[in-house]
Design a protein around this motif. Sequence first.
Motif, short mmCIF file in Angstrom:
data_model
loop_
_atom_site.label_atom_id
_atom_site.label_comp_id
_atom_site.label_asym_id
_atom_site.label_seq_id
_atom_site.Cartn_x
_atom_site.Cartn_y
_atom_site.Cartn_z
N GLY A 86 0.44 11.93 -17.51
CA GLY A 86 -0.43 12.98 -18.06
C GLY A 86 -1.62 13.30 -17.19
O GLY A 86 -2.28 14.32 -17.39
N ASP A 87 -1.90 12.46 -16.20
CA ASP A 87 -3.00 12.69 -15.28
C ASP A 87 -2.50 13.45 -14.06
O ASP A 87 -1.35 13.27 -13.64
CB ASP A 87 -3.60 11.34 -14.86
N ALA A 88 -3.36 14.28 -13.48
CA ALA A 88 -2.95 15.07 -12.31
C ALA A 88 -2.56 14.19 -11.13
O ALA A 88 -1.81 14.61 -10.25
CB ALA A 88 -4.08 16.01 -11.91
N ARG A 89 -3.06 12.96 -11.11
CA ARG A 89 -2.76 12.04 -10.01
C ARG A 89 -1.48 11.24 -10.22
O ARG A 89 -1.07 10.47 -9.36
CB ARG A 89 -3.94 11.09 -9.81
N HIS A 90 -0.88 11.39 -11.38
CA HIS A 90 0.32 10.62 -11.72
C HIS A 90 1.46 10.92 -10.76
O HIS A 90 1.76 12.08 -10.47
CB HIS A 90 0.75 10.96 -13.15
N ASP A 91 2.09 9.86 -10.27
CA ASP A 91 3.27 9.98 -9.41
C ASP A 91 4.43 9.31 -10.14
O ASP A 91 4.57 8.07 -10.10
CB ASP A 91 3.01 9.32 -8.06
N PRO A 92 5.28 10.06 -10.83
CA PRO A 92 6.33 9.45 -11.65
C PRO A 92 7.30 8.58 -10.86
O PRO A 92 7.72 7.53 -11.34
CB PRO A 92 7.06 10.67 -12.26
N ALA A 93 7.66 9.01 -9.64
CA ALA A 93 8.61 8.22 -8.85
C ALA A 93 8.00 6.87 -8.46
O ALA A 93 8.65 5.83 -8.56
CB ALA A 93 9.03 9.01 -7.60
N GLU A 146 0.86 -1.18 0.00
CA GLU A 146 0.00 0.00 0.00
C GLU A 146 0.90 1.23 0.00
O GLU A 146 1.80 1.34 0.83
CB GLU A 146 -0.93 0.00 1.21
N VAL A 147 0.63 2.15 -0.93
CA VAL A 147 1.47 3.34 -1.09
C VAL A 147 0.63 4.59 -0.89
O VAL A 147 -0.60 4.56 -1.01
CB VAL A 147 2.13 3.36 -2.48
N ASN A 148 1.29 5.68 -0.58
CA ASN A 148 0.60 6.96 -0.45
C ASN A 148 0.38 7.54 -1.85
O ASN A 148 1.22 8.26 -2.37
CB ASN A 148 1.40 7.92 0.43
N ALA A 149 -0.75 7.18 -2.44
CA ALA A 149 -1.05 7.61 -3.80
C ALA A 149 -2.56 7.52 -4.03
O ALA A 149 -3.27 6.82 -3.31
CB ALA A 149 -0.32 6.74 -4.81
N GLU A 150 -2.99 8.24 -5.05
CA GLU A 150 -4.39 8.20 -5.45
C GLU A 150 -4.60 7.15 -6.52
O GLU A 150 -3.65 6.52 -7.01
CB GLU A 150 -4.82 9.58 -5.97
N ALA A 194 5.53 5.38 -10.02
CA ALA A 194 5.32 4.61 -11.24
C ALA A 194 6.60 3.87 -11.63
O ALA A 194 6.56 2.67 -11.97
CB ALA A 194 4.86 5.53 -12.37
N LEU A 195 7.73 4.56 -11.55
CA LEU A 195 9.00 3.91 -11.87
C LEU A 195 9.27 2.75 -10.92
O LEU A 195 9.70 1.66 -11.35
CB LEU A 195 10.14 4.93 -11.78
N GLU A 196 8.97 2.94 -9.65
CA GLU A 196 9.16 1.86 -8.68
C GLU A 196 8.28 0.65 -9.01
O GLU A 196 8.71 -0.50 -8.88
CB GLU A 196 8.84 2.38 -7.28
N MET A 197 7.05 0.91 -9.45
CA MET A 197 6.15 -0.19 -9.77
C MET A 197 6.61 -0.95 -11.02
O MET A 197 6.53 -2.18 -11.07
CB MET A 197 4.72 0.33 -9.99
N TYR A 198 7.11 -0.22 -12.02
CA TYR A 198 7.68 -0.90 -13.18
C TYR A 198 8.81 -1.83 -12.74
O TYR A 198 8.90 -2.98 -13.18
CB TYR A 198 8.25 0.11 -14.18
N GLN A 199 9.66 -1.34 -11.87
CA GLN A 199 10.79 -2.15 -11.42
C GLN A 199 10.33 -3.40 -10.68
O GLN A 199 10.87 -4.49 -10.87
CB GLN A 199 11.71 -1.30 -10.55
#
Length: 244
Positions: free
Chosen positions: A220-227, A209-213, A229-234
Motif C-alpha cells: 500500500g506504500d508507494a515504496r512497496h516492491d511486491p517482488a 543489500e537490495v535495490n529498494a527504498e 517482498a515475496l523474496e524476503m518472505y521466502q
Amino acid sequence: MRVTSELFTLNTATGPMQTRVYRPLATGSFPAIIFYSEIFQETDPISRMATVLAGHGFVVLVPEIFHELNPMGTVLGYDDAGKNKGNCDKATKPLEAHDSDTVAMVDFIRAQSWSRGKIGSMGVCIGGHLAYRAAVNPDIAAAFCLYATDIHSGGIPSQSGNDSLSRTKDIRGELYMVFGKQDPHVSGEGRRKIQQNLEDAGTNYSWLEVNAEHAFMRDGDARHDPALALEMYQKAIALFKRTL
C-alpha cells in the motif's frame, strides 16, 4: 495453513503490553516468531505480514512496542502526525525496556500448550533493530532483520555500553540482515559499520543489500516492491524452518 488471531495482555517489567498472537488454525505445536512492528505499531500491513508467517506454520506474536507511552490498542497513522509521535516514542523508550518486553514474550511462549520451544525474531524498520536486539537474549535462535534503523547511530536510548552495537558480541543465534541501498535512514557508511561490527564479533550472519527504498515491505506504500517482498518472505521462512 489457515490462521487465527487473539489478543493477550502480557505483564512486563514496565507495565501491561497488549500483544496479538497469530497462529495456525491446525492443532499441534509450533515454533514461535516475535514480530516487531514499525514505529506505528500494529497497522494493517503489519497484521498481514504476521498472517503470512503464521500461515507457514509459526505462531507469531506482535507486541505493542511502545505500550508504556500510549493507551492500549494505539495504532499510529502513516502520516506526519503518526511519524512524529512514533519517532518521539522511539527516542523515549530505552533499549532496556525493550529487553524486558522480550523476556515477557519468551516466558509467555514457553508457557503455552502450542509452543515447540524454539523462538525467532523478525521486524521491519525499528522492528528490524528490535529483532536484532532480541537476539541478545539466548532464547532467540534466529533473527530476520529488515532495514533495521538506528543500530549504527545509537538512536534508541540505552545505558552506557548497552547499545545494540556493543551487545552484538552476546548474540548466539543466527542473523539475516537486509537493507535497501536507496534507504536514506541507513546510509552506506552506516551499513558498513554494522557489518564490520558483526565481523569483529564473529557473529553467524547473512547479509543482503537490495535495490529498494525504506519500507519496501509495506504493501500500500508507494515504496512497496511486491517482488522483493515475496523474496524476503521466502528467505525468512527458510531461515526459521531451518533454525526453529
